[in-house]
Motif scaffolding. Structure first.
Motif, PDB file in Angstrom:
ATOM      1  N   GLY A 161     -22.733  61.472 -82.392  1.00 15.76           N
ATOM      2  CA  GLY A 161     -21.816  60.608 -83.122  1.00 15.76           C
ATOM      3  C   GLY A 161     -21.416  61.153 -84.476  1.00 15.76           C
ATOM      4  N   LYS A 162     -21.689  62.422 -84.726  1.00 12.03           N
ATOM      5  CA  LYS A 162     -21.255  63.011 -85.995  1.00 12.03           C
ATOM      6  C   LYS A 162     -19.825  63.522 -85.906  1.00 12.03           C
ATOM      7  CE  LYS A 162     -25.794  64.324 -87.634  1.00 12.03           C
ATOM      8  NZ  LYS A 162     -26.369  64.989 -88.798  1.00 12.03           N
ATOM      9  N   ALA A 163     -19.257  63.498 -84.709  1.00 16.29           N
ATOM     10  CA  ALA A 163     -17.865  63.913 -84.537  1.00 16.29           C
ATOM     11  C   ALA A 163     -17.216  63.015 -83.490  1.00 16.29           C
ATOM     12  CB  ALA A 163     -17.779  65.374 -84.109  1.00 16.29           C
ATOM     13  N   GLY A 164     -15.885  62.914 -83.556  1.00 12.21           N
ATOM     14  CA  GLY A 164     -15.175  62.036 -82.642  1.00 12.21           C
ATOM     15  C   GLY A 164     -14.653  62.719 -81.392  1.00 12.21           C
ATOM     16  N   PHE A 165     -14.181  63.976 -81.546  1.00  9.65           N
ATOM     17  CA  PHE A 165     -13.572  64.693 -80.418  1.00  9.65           C
ATOM     18  C   PHE A 165     -14.141  66.087 -80.272  1.00  9.65           C
ATOM     19  CE2 PHE A 165     -10.142  61.868 -81.986  1.00  9.65           C
ATOM     20  CZ  PHE A 165      -9.819  61.200 -80.823  1.00  9.65           C
ATOM     21  N   GLU A 166     -13.950  66.659 -79.090  1.00 10.84           N
ATOM     22  CA  GLU A 166     -14.132  68.101 -78.929  1.00 10.84           C
ATOM     23  C   GLU A 166     -13.203  68.583 -77.818  1.00 10.84           C
ATOM     24  OE1 GLU A 166     -18.014  69.677 -77.802  1.00 10.84           O
ATOM     25  OE2 GLU A 166     -17.426  71.642 -78.605  1.00 10.84           O
ATOM     26  N   LEU A 167     -12.455  69.638 -78.122  1.00  7.69           N
ATOM     27  CA  LEU A 167     -11.591  70.255 -77.115  1.00  7.69           C
ATOM     28  C   LEU A 167     -12.408  71.333 -76.424  1.00  7.69           C
ATOM     29  CD1 LEU A 167      -8.606  70.298 -76.108  1.00  7.69           C
ATOM     30  CD2 LEU A 167      -8.208  72.170 -77.698  1.00  7.69           C
ATOM     31  N   MET A 168     -12.618  71.178 -75.117  1.00  8.41           N
ATOM     32  CA  MET A 168     -13.536  72.107 -74.449  1.00  8.41           C
ATOM     33  C   MET A 168     -13.219  72.207 -72.966  1.00  8.41           C
ATOM     34  SD  MET A 168     -15.906  74.263 -74.656  1.00  8.41           S
ATOM     35  CE  MET A 168     -15.984  74.304 -76.440  1.00  8.41           C
ATOM     36  N   GLY A 169     -13.644  73.285 -72.347  1.00 15.06           N
ATOM     37  CA  GLY A 169     -13.484  73.462 -70.915  1.00 15.06           C
ATOM     38  C   GLY A 169     -14.243  72.379 -70.159  1.00 15.06           C
ATOM     39  N   SER A 170     -13.870  72.172 -68.900  1.00 16.37           N
ATOM     40  CA  SER A 170     -14.443  71.054 -68.149  1.00 16.37           C
ATOM     41  C   SER A 170     -15.964  71.166 -68.011  1.00 16.37           C
ATOM     42  CB  SER A 170     -13.794  70.992 -66.772  1.00 16.37           C
ATOM     43  OG  SER A 170     -13.980  72.222 -66.108  1.00 16.37           O
ATOM     44  N   TRP A 171     -16.513  72.352 -68.257  1.00 18.08           N
ATOM     45  CA  TRP A 171     -17.964  72.508 -68.161  1.00 18.08           C
ATOM     46  C   TRP A 171     -18.704  71.703 -69.230  1.00 18.08           C
ATOM     47  CZ3 TRP A 171     -14.628  76.556 -69.438  1.00 18.08           C
ATOM     48  CH2 TRP A 171     -14.622  76.933 -70.775  1.00 18.08           C
ATOM     49  N   ALA A 172     -17.978  71.224 -70.274  1.00 14.04           N
ATOM     50  CA  ALA A 172     -18.629  70.442 -71.326  1.00 14.04           C
ATOM     51  C   ALA A 172     -19.314  69.217 -70.726  1.00 14.04           C
ATOM     52  CB  ALA A 172     -17.608  70.015 -72.373  1.00 14.04           C
ATOM     53  N   PHE A 173     -18.757  68.704 -69.636  1.00 19.12           N
ATOM     54  CA  PHE A 173     -19.328  67.524 -68.981  1.00 19.12           C
ATOM     55  C   PHE A 173     -20.750  67.801 -68.500  1.00 19.12           C
ATOM     56  CE2 PHE A 173     -19.899  64.414 -65.598  1.00 19.12           C
ATOM     57  CZ  PHE A 173     -19.320  63.271 -66.138  1.00 19.12           C
ATOM     58  N   SER A 174     -20.909  68.907 -67.782  1.00 18.23           N
ATOM     59  CA  SER A 174     -22.256  69.209 -67.279  1.00 18.23           C
ATOM     60  C   SER A 174     -23.188  69.649 -68.408  1.00 18.23           C
ATOM     61  CB  SER A 174     -22.213  70.259 -66.165  1.00 18.23           C
ATOM     62  OG  SER A 174     -21.507  71.390 -66.593  1.00 18.23           O
ATOM     63  N   THR A 175     -22.611  70.255 -69.462  1.00 18.70           N
ATOM     64  CA  THR A 175     -23.429  70.597 -70.627  1.00 18.70           C
ATOM     65  C   THR A 175     -24.027  69.336 -71.238  1.00 18.70           C
ATOM     66  OG1 THR A 175     -21.951  72.441 -71.096  1.00 18.70           O
ATOM     67  CG2 THR A 175     -23.426  71.776 -72.858  1.00 18.70           C
ATOM     68  N   GLN A 176     -23.182  68.304 -71.400  1.00 15.95           N
ATOM     69  CA  GLN A 176     -23.684  67.052 -71.976  1.00 15.95           C
ATOM     70  C   GLN A 176     -24.682  66.372 -71.044  1.00 15.95           C
ATOM     71  OE1 GLN A 176     -23.334  66.246 -74.957  1.00 15.95           O
ATOM     72  NE2 GLN A 176     -21.310  66.778 -75.754  1.00 15.95           N
ATOM     73  N   GLN A 177     -24.399  66.456 -69.750  1.00 16.62           N
ATOM     74  CA  GLN A 177     -25.336  65.857 -68.784  1.00 16.62           C
ATOM     75  C   GLN A 177     -26.722  66.457 -68.922  1.00 16.62           C
ATOM     76  OE1 GLN A 177     -23.433  66.295 -64.950  1.00 16.62           O
ATOM     77  NE2 GLN A 177     -23.295  64.084 -64.742  1.00 16.62           N
TER      78      GLN A 177
END
Lengths: 329, 436
Positions: B274-290
């Motif tokens: 919650g220290k940032a609102g957005f991030e522009l990233m490749g679709s792999w960001a989803f699995s990274t967060q998971q």
């Protein structure tokens, strides 16, 4: 030297021995070594003993060096055969602002490394040379960074210096926005700091050995003359460490000019090209851009510069004369 | 003394023998181990990572029915490109190899090492028609197909932290103006509006790719890539740069973005905590967060397409990113027919199911029918829909250009963002990139 400053470091002991041997008449030497045989080579290892090392050195140092020299006059992307390109690569490099800057940066980092690490290492080494038991334990702790790989060290420091979750986030009053690795001065400072943390122990180890070899009688005489600890340090310890300082500085110069792993992991030559030192630039050109010709030219340039600097250091320090410094002892 | 002499001589002979043995050993290392010989097999060289388990299974499936056997060779990711470049023109070269299309295979095409797949496609049209066209086209060089898609697509999306946006009284932006407005509101709340792993440089590049695409359309970059250096100096190019400048100067990325990396988890953590609102990233960001923040990935992670830019020439449905990975075939292979059969498996049901199971989104036309039953089906469907409908899918600039350009490009990108290069400097740097 002849000024009465003596020394007892390992390096100078070896130097002195060879010099003494040179002064002594050849016949005398033979008599002491092999009195009964006509052949003086008997007790010495044959030339063959040097063969593996020579061959190894030739195969893995000289041959590649020659190949790199040849390749620096070619254009090659790793596919097919290298094409002769004349002096193209060299002309490009001399015209390349990044190349010139990378050399300055390498020198800057090296000088900053020597300036920061030498005083620390001398103090730490001299202190660790003392006799008390707790020092042995503490100095063992101080030497821990030496045991870690450069990669581990870089990853560790990266995490520590993370602007949002590392130390800078906890100490805003000191670090501001924590943009250390993202600004030129910050990134250079971090590289110097990490190198100091990593290599000071090694040099302290050299100084510890040297300081232990300083004859006790010098200090005893100085005490009788009324010299205090500080005076003793500057007038006895430091002069006695002279040759060790030269050894240590040469190691730092060579190490500093070829620094690579910490830059690769901590800054990747950035921000922009602000920490693109020569060794890293070579890697970028050759192994990321597949311009092996230019990469080879950079590598060769680095070899030449490093050799020149080492020669200058050796010359200026009088190390090449291997001057005996034991007189007066 | 006699023994001493003897020992000395003996040692010399020993050394000589040793040296000879060493030499022979080295020679053996250099010469042997040739693999792609006359045997009834072909070698498939792939980037070594977690996705290899699918490739292994596909090879096993193929080998069950084929006389000519496929052999899978994996090279650890970081070393893949170096290894490929060094072996591809030697007898040790593989028959089929993994790549990113675009500039990553162009030098090999130039060196006349690759087999154009047009012949195979003519015999089996499904080899081309089974894939989404925007993806299949990435591996075309000079109008000829040189690759068949073989993993998952990776479009770049604008991820967000839903809670942070709600707290700041804003929502995912549909337009550039809304994005600027969100930035203002998030900044007022004291959070970094947009997380950016500038230390890695390529995340910064994604902002350029989208801005140029939205403002000028995909043609500008295509022209530039084809050697038209003037494209970089065009009015559209300057407009895209000035908009980026405006965004950076508005404090959208904070001030320490160049000290942050995506690869060490820095920027994903900013978003997740919650220290940032957005991030522009490749679709792999989803699995990274998971992986790193499962709770956030499940409940707080939002994603949208890149905002529309009013008056821009580019279609708002255009995408940028890594379109997919590809299998290319070497011209000198002896088993082209068997390889054609092997490549047909890349649009088989089994392939699609296996890829979806490990979180990759294949770009075959039959992917859609398996999406409902997949994990994270909402996210996968959203992505597939974007890719399916995208009029253009721009391959990441650093992959589209020849490898030689990646470093100078990244440097210019970083320096423009942090203010060390102005628009003229950036344009000059991009014009200096080699295009042939």
């Amino acid at each position: 030297m002849g000024t009465g400053t003596g020394t007892g470091t390992g390096a100078s002991t070896g130097a002195r021995a060879s010099q003494d041997a040179g002064r002594r008449p050849a016949r005398a030497r033979r008599r002491t070594r092999a009195p009964a045989t006509p052949s003086s080579t008997v007790a010495r290892p044959g030339v063959g003993w040097a063969l593996p090392a020579t061959l190894f050195f030739g195969l893995f140092a000289l041959v590649p060096l020659v190949l790199v020299a040849v390749l620096s006059f070619a254009s090659w992307d790793g596919l097919g055969a290298p094409q002769f390109a004349g002096t193209d690569n060299w002309a490009k490099l001399l015209d390349d602002p990044v190349m010139i800057r990378s050399l300055w940066l390498s020198l800057l980092l090296t000088v900053l490394g020597v300036v920061t690490q030498t005083p620390l290492a001398i103090l730490l080494g001299v202190w660790a040379a003392g006799p008390q038991r707790n020092r042995a334990v503490l100095s063992a702790v101080f030497f821990v960074p030496l045991l870690l790989s450069a990669t581990a060290i870089s990853v560790l420091w990266r995490a520590l210096l993370d602007p949002n979750f590392g130390v800078p986030a906890q100490a805003r009053w000191l670090f501001g926005d924590g943009n250390l690795l993202g600004s030129r001065d910050g990134a250079i400072a971090v590289l110097v700091l990490v190198a100091a943390w990593q290599f000071t122990p090694l040099h302290a180890l050299i100084y510890q050995g040297a300081a232990r070899a300083v004859p006790e009688v010098l200090y005893q005489a100085a005490s009788i003359d009324g010299a205090g600890t500080v005076r003793q340090f500057f007038h006895i310890t430091l002069p006695q460490l002279r040759n060790s300082i030269i050894t240590s500085v040469i190691l730092m110069v060579v190490g500093g000019l070829t620094t690579f792993d910490t830059v690769l992991i901590l800054t990747q030559g950035g921000p922009g090209t602000d920490t693109t030192i020569t060794a890293f630039y070579m890697y970028q050109k050759a192994f990321k851009g597949f311009e092996f010709g230019i990469g080879s030219a950079i590598a060769l340039l680095l070899v030449v510069v490093a050799t020149l600097i080492s020669l200058v250091v050796v010359r200026m320090s009088g190390y090449d004369r291997m001057a005996g410094t034991k007189e007066g002892m | 003394m006699a023994t001493l002499t003897h020992r000395a001589r003996f040692s010399r002979t020993t050394t000589a023998t040793l040296v000879l043995a060493l030499g022979l050993g080295l020679a053996a290392c250099g010469g042997g181990s040739g693999s792609s010989g006359g045997a009834k097999e072909f070698h498939v060289l792939v980037y070594g990572d977690a996705a290899n388990k699918v490739e292994k299974r596909i090879v096993a499936t193929f080998n069950k029915t084929s006389d000519v056997k496929a052999v899978l060779d994996t090279v650890p990711g970081a070393d893949y490109q170096q290894k490929l470049q060094t072996v591809i023109n030697t007898p040790q070269a593989p028959d089929v190899f993994f790549n990113w299309g675009g500039g990553s295979i162009q030098p090999f095409v130039k060196a006349d090492l690759l087999l154009p797949l047009d012949g195979m496609v003519a015999e089996e049209p499904k080899l081309a028609s089974s894939f989404l066209p925007s993806v299949f086209d990435t591996a075309k060089v000079d109008g000829k197909a040189y690759g068949v898609p073989m993993r998952g697509t990776q479009p770049v999306l604008l991820f967000n932290n839903a809670k942070v946006l709600a707290d700041a009284g804003t929502q995912p932006p549909g337009t550039w103006a809304e994005l600027l407005d969100s930035v203002k509101k998030l900044k007022a709340k004291g959070v970094t509006p947009i997380a950016l792993g500038g230390g890695d440089q390529w995340p910064t590049l994604m902002w350029f790719e989208y801005l140029y695409d939205r403002v000028a359309g995909p043609e500008l970059f295509k022209k530039a890539l084809a050697g038209d250096k003037e494209a970089w100096a065009s009015e559209d190019s300057r407009k895209a740069l000035s908009m980026l400048r405006e965004l950076v100067d508005a404090g959208a990325f904070g001030t320490n973005y160049d000290s942050v990396k995506f690869t060490d988890g820095g920027s994903p953590a900013l978003l997740a905590t919650g220290k940032a609102g957005f991030e522009l990233m490749g679709s792999w960001a989803f699995s990274t967060q998971q992986e790193t923040s499962p709770e956030f990935a499940k409940n707080g992670l939002g994603y949208t397409a890149f905002p529309t830019i009013e008056g821009g020439k580019g279609d708002p449905a255009n995408l940028v990113g890594n379109t997919n990975n590809f299998y290319s075939v070497l011209k000198k292979t002896k088993h082209a027919d068997a390889i054609a059969d092997f490549l047909k498996l890349m649009y088989s049901d089994e392939f699609v199911k296996e890829q979806l199971a490990i979180g990759n989104l294949p770009t075959t036309t039959n992917t859609a029918k398996f999406l409902d039953s997949a994990d994270n089906s909402a996210y996968l469907k959203y992505q597939f829909d974007l890719v399916d409908k995208a009029p253009a899918f721009q391959l990441s600039w650093d992959q589209a250009y020849l490898q030689t350009n990646a470093t100078p490009m990244h440097q210019a990108i970083q320096q423009f963002f942090n203010g060390r290069l102005d628009a003229d400097g950036f344009i000059k740097a991009m014009q200096a990139l080699s295009t042939e």
